[in-house]
Design a protein around this motif. Sequence first.
Motif, PDB file in Angstrom:
ATOM      1  N   LEU A 193       0.830  -1.202   0.000  1.00 25.25           N
ATOM      2  CA  LEU A 193       0.000   0.000   0.000  1.00 25.25           C
ATOM      3  C   LEU A 193       0.864   1.252   0.000  1.00 25.25           C
ATOM      4  CD1 LEU A 193      -2.888   1.035   0.053  1.00 25.25           C
ATOM      5  CD2 LEU A 193      -2.795   0.959   2.543  1.00 25.25           C
ATOM      6  N   GLU A 194       1.925   1.241   0.779  1.00 24.26           N
ATOM      7  CA  GLU A 194       2.832   2.392   0.817  1.00 24.26           C
ATOM      8  C   GLU A 194       3.482   2.608  -0.544  1.00 24.26           C
ATOM      9  OE1 GLU A 194       6.892   3.739   3.081  1.00 24.26           O
ATOM     10  OE2 GLU A 194       5.477   2.490   4.169  1.00 24.26           O
ATOM     11  N   SER A 195       3.897   1.526  -1.177  1.00 22.03           N
ATOM     12  CA  SER A 195       4.499   1.617  -2.505  1.00 22.03           C
ATOM     13  C   SER A 195       3.492   2.152  -3.520  1.00 22.03           C
ATOM     14  CB  SER A 195       4.999   0.242  -2.933  1.00 22.03           C
ATOM     15  OG  SER A 195       5.428   0.271  -4.265  1.00 22.03           O
ATOM     16  N   ALA A 196       2.267   1.629  -3.451  1.00 20.09           N
ATOM     17  CA  ALA A 196       1.228   2.079  -4.384  1.00 20.09           C
ATOM     18  C   ALA A 196       0.892   3.540  -4.145  1.00 20.09           C
ATOM     19  CB  ALA A 196      -0.024   1.218  -4.224  1.00 20.09           C
ATOM     20  N   SER A 197       0.817   3.929  -2.885  1.00 22.37           N
ATOM     21  CA  SER A 197       0.493   5.307  -2.544  1.00 22.37           C
ATOM     22  C   SER A 197       1.558   6.254  -3.056  1.00 22.37           C
ATOM     23  CB  SER A 197       0.349   5.442  -1.022  1.00 22.37           C
ATOM     24  OG  SER A 197       0.090   6.780  -0.685  1.00 22.37           O
ATOM     25  N   SER A 198       2.797   5.864  -2.875  1.00 22.32           N
ATOM     26  CA  SER A 198       3.902   6.688  -3.341  1.00 22.32           C
ATOM     27  C   SER A 198       3.848   6.856  -4.853  1.00 22.32           C
ATOM     28  CB  SER A 198       5.223   6.059  -2.926  1.00 22.32           C
ATOM     29  OG  SER A 198       6.292   6.784  -3.451  1.00 22.32           O
ATOM     30  N   SER A 199       3.616   5.757  -5.561  1.00 21.23           N
ATOM     31  CA  SER A 199       3.592   5.846  -7.023  1.00 21.23           C
ATOM     32  C   SER A 199       2.365   6.612  -7.508  1.00 21.23           C
ATOM     33  CB  SER A 199       3.655   4.467  -7.660  1.00 21.23           C
ATOM     34  OG  SER A 199       2.508   3.712  -7.374  1.00 21.23           O
ATOM     35  N   LEU A 200       1.227   6.444  -6.847  1.00 25.40           N
ATOM     36  CA  LEU A 200       0.018   7.150  -7.267  1.00 25.40           C
ATOM     37  C   LEU A 200       0.128   8.641  -6.955  1.00 25.40           C
ATOM     38  CD1 LEU A 200      -2.655   6.666  -8.655  1.00 25.40           C
ATOM     39  CD2 LEU A 200      -3.677   6.196  -6.442  1.00 25.40           C
ATOM     40  N   SER A 201       0.685   8.981  -5.800  1.00 24.48           N
ATOM     41  CA  SER A 201       0.896  10.394  -5.463  1.00 24.48           C
ATOM     42  C   SER A 201       1.850  11.036  -6.452  1.00 24.48           C
ATOM     43  CB  SER A 201       1.448  10.530  -4.045  1.00 24.48           C
ATOM     44  OG  SER A 201       0.512  10.105  -3.109  1.00 24.48           O
ATOM     45  N   THR A 202       2.918  10.331  -6.782  1.00 27.50           N
ATOM     46  CA  THR A 202       3.883  10.834  -7.769  1.00 27.50           C
ATOM     47  C   THR A 202       3.205  11.027  -9.121  1.00 27.50           C
ATOM     48  OG1 THR A 202       5.702   9.739  -6.629  1.00 27.50           O
ATOM     49  CG2 THR A 202       6.079  10.352  -8.922  1.00 27.50           C
ATOM     50  N   LYS A 219      -7.273   4.762  -4.322  1.00 34.45           N
ATOM     51  CA  LYS A 219      -7.685   5.861  -5.185  1.00 34.45           C
ATOM     52  C   LYS A 219      -7.315   7.167  -4.488  1.00 34.45           C
ATOM     53  CE  LYS A 219     -12.441   5.788  -3.449  1.00 34.45           C
ATOM     54  NZ  LYS A 219     -13.838   5.709  -3.809  1.00 34.45           N
ATOM     55  N   CYS A 220      -6.983   8.159  -5.281  1.00 31.31           N
ATOM     56  CA  CYS A 220      -6.556   9.449  -4.751  1.00 31.31           C
ATOM     57  C   CYS A 220      -7.355  10.560  -5.417  1.00 31.31           C
ATOM     58  CB  CYS A 220      -5.072   9.685  -5.016  1.00 31.31           C
ATOM     59  SG  CYS A 220      -3.972   8.550  -4.162  1.00 31.31           S
ATOM     60  N   ALA A 221      -7.490  11.645  -4.686  1.00 27.60           N
ATOM     61  CA  ALA A 221      -8.178  12.816  -5.224  1.00 27.60           C
ATOM     62  C   ALA A 221      -7.384  14.065  -4.853  1.00 27.60           C
ATOM     63  CB  ALA A 221      -9.590  12.911  -4.665  1.00 27.60           C
ATOM     64  N   ARG A 222      -7.386  15.023  -5.762  1.00 28.41           N
ATOM     65  CA  ARG A 222      -6.740  16.308  -5.493  1.00 28.41           C
ATOM     66  C   ARG A 222      -7.777  17.195  -4.800  1.00 28.41           C
ATOM     67  NH1 ARG A 222      -2.243  17.815  -7.859  1.00 28.41           N
ATOM     68  NH2 ARG A 222      -2.567  16.375  -9.578  1.00 28.41           N
ATOM     69  N   LEU A 223      -7.428  17.669  -3.609  1.00 30.63           N
ATOM     70  CA  LEU A 223      -8.335  18.520  -2.840  1.00 30.63           C
ATOM     71  C   LEU A 223      -8.293  19.955  -3.361  1.00 30.63           C
ATOM     72  CD1 LEU A 223      -7.453  17.151   0.710  1.00 30.63           C
ATOM     73  CD2 LEU A 223      -9.289  16.409  -0.824  1.00 30.63           C
ATOM     74  N   ASP A 224      -9.227  20.785  -2.908  1.00 31.64           N
ATOM     75  CA  ASP A 224      -9.290  22.171  -3.359  1.00 31.64           C
ATOM     76  C   ASP A 224      -8.000  22.938  -3.080  1.00 31.64           C
ATOM     77  OD1 ASP A 224     -11.849  21.821  -4.301  1.00 31.64           O
ATOM     78  OD2 ASP A 224     -12.812  22.558  -2.473  1.00 31.64           O
ATOM     79  N   ASP A 225      -7.323  22.591  -1.979  1.00 34.98           N
ATOM     80  CA  ASP A 225      -6.078  23.294  -1.646  1.00 34.98           C
ATOM     81  C   ASP A 225      -4.860  22.722  -2.371  1.00 34.98           C
ATOM     82  OD1 ASP A 225      -5.685  20.900  -0.331  1.00 34.98           O
ATOM     83  OD2 ASP A 225      -5.487  21.781   1.669  1.00 34.98           O
ATOM     84  N   GLY A 226      -5.083  21.738  -3.264  1.00 34.51           N
ATOM     85  CA  GLY A 226      -3.995  21.159  -4.047  1.00 34.51           C
ATOM     86  C   GLY A 226      -3.376  19.918  -3.433  1.00 34.51           C
ATOM     87  N   GLU A 227      -3.665  19.651  -2.165  1.00 30.83           N
ATOM     88  CA  GLU A 227      -3.148  18.446  -1.523  1.00 30.83           C
ATOM     89  C   GLU A 227      -3.781  17.213  -2.153  1.00 30.83           C
ATOM     90  OE1 GLU A 227      -0.799  18.050   1.027  1.00 30.83           O
ATOM     91  OE2 GLU A 227      -0.397  20.149   0.542  1.00 30.83           O
ATOM     92  N   ILE A 228      -3.094  16.087  -2.031  1.00 34.97           N
ATOM     93  CA  ILE A 228      -3.593  14.830  -2.581  1.00 34.97           C
ATOM     94  C   ILE A 228      -3.983  13.919  -1.427  1.00 34.97           C
ATOM     95  CG2 ILE A 228      -2.982  12.796  -3.940  1.00 34.97           C
ATOM     96  CD1 ILE A 228      -0.996  14.659  -5.454  1.00 34.97           C
ATOM     97  N   ALA A 229      -5.227  13.456  -1.424  1.00 38.19           N
ATOM     98  CA  ALA A 229      -5.727  12.561  -0.380  1.00 38.19           C
ATOM     99  C   ALA A 229      -6.009  11.198  -1.003  1.00 38.19           C
ATOM    100  CB  ALA A 229      -6.998  13.128   0.233  1.00 38.19           C
ATOM    101  N   CYS A 230      -5.538  10.153  -0.337  1.00 32.51           N
ATOM    102  CA  CYS A 230      -5.697   8.802  -0.870  1.00 32.51           C
ATOM    103  C   CYS A 230      -6.362   7.891   0.151  1.00 32.51           C
ATOM    104  CB  CYS A 230      -4.334   8.214  -1.239  1.00 32.51           C
ATOM    105  SG  CYS A 230      -3.440   9.177  -2.479  1.00 32.51           S
ATOM    106  N   GLU A 231      -7.029   6.867  -0.366  1.00 38.09           N
ATOM    107  CA  GLU A 231      -7.616   5.852   0.505  1.00 38.09           C
ATOM    108  C   GLU A 231      -7.509   4.491  -0.170  1.00 38.09           C
ATOM    109  OE1 GLU A 231     -12.331   5.872  -0.524  1.00 38.09           O
ATOM    110  OE2 GLU A 231     -11.629   7.410   0.843  1.00 38.09           O
ATOM    111  N   PRO A 232      -7.300   3.440   0.665  1.00 37.93           N
ATOM    112  CA  PRO A 232      -7.181   2.097   0.102  1.00 37.93           C
ATOM    113  C   PRO A 232      -8.511   1.595  -0.452  1.00 37.93           C
ATOM    114  CG  PRO A 232      -7.061   2.016   2.497  1.00 37.93           C
ATOM    115  CD  PRO A 232      -7.134   3.456   2.110  1.00 37.93           C
ATOM    116  N   ILE A 233      -8.439   0.774  -1.504  1.00 40.35           N
ATOM    117  CA  ILE A 233      -9.663   0.201  -2.061  1.00 40.35           C
ATOM    118  C   ILE A 233      -9.642  -1.315  -2.051  1.00 40.35           C
ATOM    119  CG2 ILE A 233     -10.295   2.171  -3.486  1.00 40.35           C
ATOM    120  CD1 ILE A 233      -9.039   0.811  -5.882  1.00 40.35           C
ATOM    121  N   GLY A 234      -8.571  -1.910  -1.554  1.00 42.69           N
ATOM    122  CA  GLY A 234      -8.504  -3.365  -1.488  1.00 42.69           C
ATOM    123  C   GLY A 234      -7.513  -3.814  -0.444  1.00 42.69           C
ATOM    124  N   PHE A 235      -7.790  -4.964   0.173  1.00 44.59           N
ATOM    125  CA  PHE A 235      -6.870  -5.454   1.196  1.00 44.59           C
ATOM    126  C   PHE A 235      -5.653  -6.102   0.565  1.00 44.59           C
ATOM    127  CE2 PHE A 235      -5.340  -8.666   4.214  1.00 44.59           C
ATOM    128  CZ  PHE A 235      -4.977  -7.821   5.234  1.00 44.59           C
TER     129      PHE A 235
END
Length: 107
Positions: A46-55, A72-88
């Motif tokens: 998950l950490e690896s996926a998060s890093s690659s998705l954020s990048t 899955k990740c979304a860009r927030l209004d302030d430009g930050e990127i928020a992510c959440e896991p979708i699978g175990f």
Amino acid sequence: MNSSSGKAVMFILSLLLVVSLNLTCLDAIADPAPCRQKYDTYLAELESASSSLSTFMKQNTTCLEAKNECEKCARLDDGEIACEPIGFECQATKSICTNFKKSSKKP
């Protein structure tokens, strides 16, 4: 078979079932290593996926939402990127953008 011997047999069978279930649970408690190892592997993936998705999202500034097999990740209004896991159990695959910024240019 009379009623009292039938009850005794049912009691003994019930007792054996309870004891066997407890022994199974004690075995899992005594050696949680397989579960812990699986969880640690999941966190690493998950950490690896998060890093690659954020990048991926940082490199694609018009991408508002992106996903891979792990999160899955979304860009927030302030430009930050928020992510959440979708699978175990996941293996990071190709990241794809699922929502782009609308162009402000008019034809």
